[in-house]
Design an enzyme around this catalytic site. Structure first.
Site, short mmCIF file in Angstrom:
data_model
loop_
_atom_site.label_atom_id
_atom_site.label_comp_id
_atom_site.label_asym_id
_atom_site.label_seq_id
_atom_site.Cartn_x
_atom_site.Cartn_y
_atom_site.Cartn_z
CG ASP A 160 -0.42 0.21 2.53
OD1 ASP A 160 0.79 -0.04 2.70
OD2 ASP A 160 -1.17 0.62 3.45
CD GLU A 409 0.67 -8.59 5.72
OE1 GLU A 409 0.12 -8.23 4.67
OE2 GLU A 409 0.22 -8.31 6.84
CG ASN A 462 2.29 -8.50 9.71
OD1 ASN A 462 3.04 -8.56 10.68
ND2 ASN A 462 2.70 -8.10 8.51
CE1 TYR A 464 -3.25 -3.67 10.64
CE2 TYR A 464 -2.47 -5.65 9.55
CZ TYR A 464 -2.26 -4.35 9.97
OH TYR A 464 -1.07 -3.73 9.71
CE1 TYR A 468 -7.85 -2.93 6.05
CE2 TYR A 468 -5.95 -3.93 7.11
CZ TYR A 468 -6.50 -2.92 6.35
OH TYR A 468 -5.71 -1.91 5.87
CD GLU A 500 2.18 -4.96 9.10
OE1 GLU A 500 0.99 -4.85 8.72
OE2 GLU A 500 3.14 -5.03 8.32
CD1 TRP A 545 -0.02 -0.73 9.51
CD2 TRP A 545 2.13 -1.32 9.67
NE1 TRP A 545 0.58 -0.45 8.31
CE2 TRP A 545 1.89 -0.80 8.38
CE3 TRP A 545 3.43 -1.74 10.01
CZ2 TRP A 545 2.91 -0.70 7.42
CZ3 TRP A 545 4.42 -1.64 9.05
CH2 TRP A 545 4.15 -1.13 7.77
CE LYS A 564 -4.75 -0.34 9.18
NZ LYS A 564 -4.66 0.03 7.75
C1 BDP Z 1 -0.53 -5.10 6.10
C2 BDP Z 1 0.75 -4.69 5.39
C3 BDP Z 1 1.09 -3.21 5.57
C4 BDP Z 1 -0.16 -2.37 5.37
C5 BDP Z 1 -1.17 -2.80 6.42
C6 BDP Z 1 -2.45 -1.97 6.36
O1 BDP Z 1 1.84 -5.48 5.83
O2 BDP Z 1 2.10 -2.84 4.67
O3 BDP Z 1 0.10 -1.01 5.43
O4 BDP Z 1 -1.51 -4.14 6.18
O5 BDP Z 1 -3.36 -2.39 5.65
O6 BDP Z 1 -1.13 -6.12 5.40
O7 BDP Z 1 -2.52 -0.94 6.99
#
Ligand code: BDP
Length: 599
Positions: A160, A409, A462, A464, A468, A500, A545, A564
Site C-alpha cells: 500500500d 506477508e 500481522n 488486524y 479488517y 503488525e 502498525w 494507522k
Molecule cells: C498489512 C501490510 C502493511 C499495510 C497494512 C495496512 O503489511 O504494509 O500497510 O496491512 O493495511 O497487510 O494498513
C-alpha cells in the site's frame, strides 16, 4: 561491505545537493547520457515525486535522469576512486561523461562504481544517474508493469505504500589506497564477564593485518594480528537495549607504514532464541515499538537526519525499545544511530507483495498461484537471494540488528511457498549464523494453513482482528484473536510476536461508541490486543502498525494515506500515543501487564 569513511588513509566527498533533473518523456526512451538541457533541479537525497507540481513527473513510470559535475580532489592521484550510491530506487544506470559505467537493481541496498581508470585527480567529470522505479514480477519488491499499445506504461504494485523513486540516500565519491581492506566481519559472544570479539578482515594483497579494539574512553582493551582472530575483553561492558555501549575496532594493513586503516563500531552482545524466549545477553527481551516507514512530506523516501533524530526521540518518549524496518532496508545512517541509541531493530528485506491472495482481497483467493511461472518464479527467487546477500553484507556488523525478516506477508499459506523460501532461509543462516530469522505472516496464514513456520525461529504475525475483520466488534475480535494464538501454541513452541496490529485513525475524530477511525477506538483496539498478548507467556513482543501515518498509492481504501500511525505524518501524537507511553514505560524491556480497560 564497508561504508565509505574518512580514516587516516581514506577520504570522501559528499555529492548531495541539487542535481539537474529530467524525465524520459522529454528525452526519449533511449538511455540518456548527454547533457541535460533543463532548468529543473531535484534535491538529493529525496524521492523526486513530491518535489514538483507536475502530475506527469509525480506519477512517471520509467526512467528519470539526474546530472551534475564532480571534481575529483587533486590529492587523490594514485588512489582507488569509487562512487557509492546508498540507494537509487529501484534500478540505476550510471554514466560518466556519457559512458555507461555501472548498473544496479534493488533500490534499498547500496552499490559502488569503480571509476579509478576513468578520472584524474583534480579534474572534473559529468555524472549522470538514470533511475527507474519500475517493478515487475521479477524484482524485489515485485509489481506488475503493463506497456499499452500506445506506449503508455502502467505500474501496479502489491503493497500500500507509495512507490517513490529517485536517489533516496546520499551519494559519495571516496578514495581508498590501491592495496586496501575490502571487508570486515565481526561477531560477538560472552564468556562469563568477558566479551569475545571475533573478526575477519578481507583485503587485497597480503600485507600483515593489525587489529586494535578501544573502549569508549579511547583506551586499548585488546589487540590482534592476522586476518582472522578472536579478541577477549575482560569485564566487558555489553551493548544492551536502552543502554548502548560501543567499542571501536580498527583494522590496519601494516607493511613498513600503515597502508590502509578502517574503523567500525562494535557492540558486544548475544542474541538467542531458547524455547519460547527471545534472549539478548541471556536475558528475556520483550519487543515494544513499531513497524515504521521511511516516509516524510515532500522528501518521500529520502533520508532525512532531522526526522531520524526526531523519530528516535519519539520512540524513546513513548517508552518503546525496538522497530522493524518494514518493508525494506532503511538507510545505513538509521542503523548506525540505532547502534548508538540502544534501539533494537528487526531488519526486513524489500520482499513485500509476494502474495496474490492479498490481491484477492479479504477472500484470500488468489487470481492465480503466487509461486508459479506467472509471478514469484525462479528469477524472482534469484533477485530475492541477491537482495538478501546485499542486505547481510551491509548490515551484518550492527549490534542493533537482532533478527532478519526475510519477507513481509508472503503467501506462506500457498503451495510452493516452502520450496521458494527454504533455500533463502538456508542461505541467510549460512551467511549469518548468529541471528534468528523470521517472516511476517499474513492473516490468511493461520496455524492450520501456514506452510513455512518450521523455517522461522520466531513466529511473527500481522493481524488486524478488530480492523479488517470484526471492525467495531472488539469482543468478537478478541475472541478470534485468542483462538488463533491458541492454535499457534498447539502447532509450535517457538516464541510468538505481533509485528503488525493497528487501526486507521483520523486525528480529531471522537466518539463514545466503538467507532472505527476515532481516536478512542484506536486506543481500545490496542488495549484489546494487549489483553490477549499479556495472557500468553510465549508472546515476546508487540510492534504496532504504524509509527506514523504514511503516503500510499491511489485507491479508495485509503484517505490521504494510511492513517494507522500512532503519530501523524508530521509526528504529532494521537490519543493512543499516551496510552502506549504509559504501558511501555511501565514495562521497560520486560513483558508488560494489562491495565483495566479505560471505560
Ligand atoms: C498489512 C501490510 C502493511 C499495510 C497494512 C495496512 O503489511 O504494509 O500497510 O496491512 O493495511 O497487510 O494498513
Amino acid at each position: 561491505m564497508l561504508k565509505p569513511k574518512v580514516t587516516a588513509t581514506r577520504e570522501m566527498v559528499n555529492l548531495d545537493g541539487l542535481w539537474q533533473f529530467d524525465t524520459e518523456p522529454n528525452l526519449g526512451r533511449e538511455p540518456w547520457a548527454g547533457r541535460l538541457k533543463t532548468s529543473r533541479e531535484a534535491a538529493v537525497p529525496a524521492s523526486f515525486n513530491d518535489l514538483f507540481t507536475d502530475a506527469e513527473i509525480r506519477d512517471h513510470v520509467g526512467w528519470v535522469y539526474y546530472q551534475r559535475t564532480v571534481r575529483v580532489p587533486r590529492g587523490w592521484a594514485g588512489e582507488r576512486i569509487m562512487i557509492r550510491f546508498e540507494s537509487v530506487q529501484h534500478q540505476a544506470a550510471v554514466y560518466l561523461n556519457g559512458d555507461l559505467v555501472g548498473e544496479h537493481t534493488g533500490g534499498y541496498t547500496p552499490f559502488d562504481v569503480d571509476i579509478t581508470d576513468r578520472v584524474s585527480a583534480g579534474e572534473e567529470f559529468r555524472l549522470t544517474v538514470g533511475a527507474s522505479a519500475e517493478l515487475t514480477n521479477e524484482t524485489i519488491p515485485p509489481g506488475e508493469l503493463t506497456v499499452h499499445e500506445d506506449g503508455r506504461r502502467e505500474q501496479k504494485y502489491f503493497h500500500d505504500f507509495y512507490n517513490y523513486g529517485g536517489i533516496a540516500r546520499s551519494v559519495w565519491i571516496y578514495s581508498t589506497p590501491q592495496q586496501h581492506i575490502s571487508d570486515i566481519t565481526v561477531t560477538t559472544d560472552r564468556a562469563g564477564s568477558a566479551g569475545i570479539v571475533n573478526y575477519t578482515v578481507v583485503q587485497t594483497g597480503d600485507a600483515p593485518v593489525k587489529v586494535t579494539l578501544r573502549d569508549e574512553s579511547g583506551a586499548v582493551v585488546a589487540e590482534g594480528e592476522g586476518s582472522e582472530g578472536k579478541l577477549t575483553v575482560q569485564d566487558a561492558t555489553l551493548w544492551q537495549p536502552g543502554a548502548a555501549y560501543l567499542y571501536e575496532l580498527t583494522a590496519e594493513l601494516v607493511d613498513g607504514g600503515v597502508l590502509d586503516s578502517y574503523s567500525l563500531n562494535v557492540g558486544i552482545r548475544t542474541v538467542e532464541v531458547r524455547g519460547h524466549e527471545f534472549l539478548i545477553n541471556g536475558e528475556p527481551f520483550y519487543f515494544t515499538g513499531f513497524g515504521k516507514h521511511e516516509d516524510t512530506p515532500v522528501r518521500g523516501k529520502g533520508h532525512d537526519s532531522a526526522y531520524l533524530v526526531h523519530d528516535f526521540e519519539l520512540i524513546k518518549w513513548i517508552g518503546a525499545n525496538s522497530f522493524r524496518t518494514s518493508h525494506y532496508p532503511y538507510a545505513e545512517e538509521v542503523l548506525d544511530y540505532a547502534d548508538r541509541q540502544g534501539i533494537v531493530v528487526i531488519n526486513e528485506t524489500a520482499a513485500v507483495g509476494l502474495n496474490m491472495g492479498v490481491v484477492g482481497g479479504l477472500t484470500g483467493k488468489p487470481p492465480f498461484p503466487t509461486f508459479s511461472e506467472h509471478y514469484a518464479n525462479e528469477n524472482t527467487q534469484a533477485a530475492h537471494a541477491q537482495h538478501l546477500r546485499e542486505l547481510v553484507a551491509r548490515d551484518k556488523n550492527h549490534p542493533s540488528v537482532v533478527m532478519w525478516c526475510i519477507a513481509n506477508e508472503p503467501a506462506s499459506n500457498e503451495d510452493g511457498a516452502h520450496e521458494y523460501f527454504e533455500p533463502l532461509f538456508d542461505m541467510v543462516r549460512e551467511l549469518d549464523p548468529t541471528r534468528p530469522l523470521t517472516y511476517a505472516a499474513v492473516m490468511f496464514a493461520t496455524p492450520d494453513r501456514d506452510q513455512c513456520s518450521d523455517l522461522a525461529d520466531v513466529i511473527c504475525l500481522n493481524r488486524y482482528y478488530g480492523w479488517y475483520i470484526f471492525s467495531g466488534q472488539l469482543d468478537k475480535a478478541e475472541q478470534y484473536l485468542r483462538m488463533e494464538i491458541e492454535g499457534w501454541l498447539k502447532k509450535t513452541d517457538k516464541p510468538i510476536m505481533m509485528t503488525e496490529y493497528g487501526a486507521d485513525t483520523q486525528p480529531g475524530l471522537h466518539s463514545v461508541w466503538d467507532s472505527p477511525w476515532t481516536e478512542e477506538y484506536q486506543t481500545k483496539y490496542l488495549e484489546m490486543n494487549h489483553r490477549v498478548f499479556d495472557s500468553f507467556p510465549q508472546f515476546v513482543g508487540e510492534q504496532v502498525w504504524n509509527f506514523a501515518d504514511f503516503q500510499t498509492g491511489p485507491g479508495i481504501h485509503r484517505v490521504g494515506g494510511n492513517k494507522k500511525g500512532i503519530f501523524t505524518r508530521d509526528r504529532q501524537p494521537k490519543a493512543a500515543a499516551h496510552y502506549l507511553r504509559e504501558r511501555w514505560t511501565r514495562a521497560g524491556n520486560a513483558k508488560p501487564t494489562s491495565t483495566e480497560p479505560t471505560d
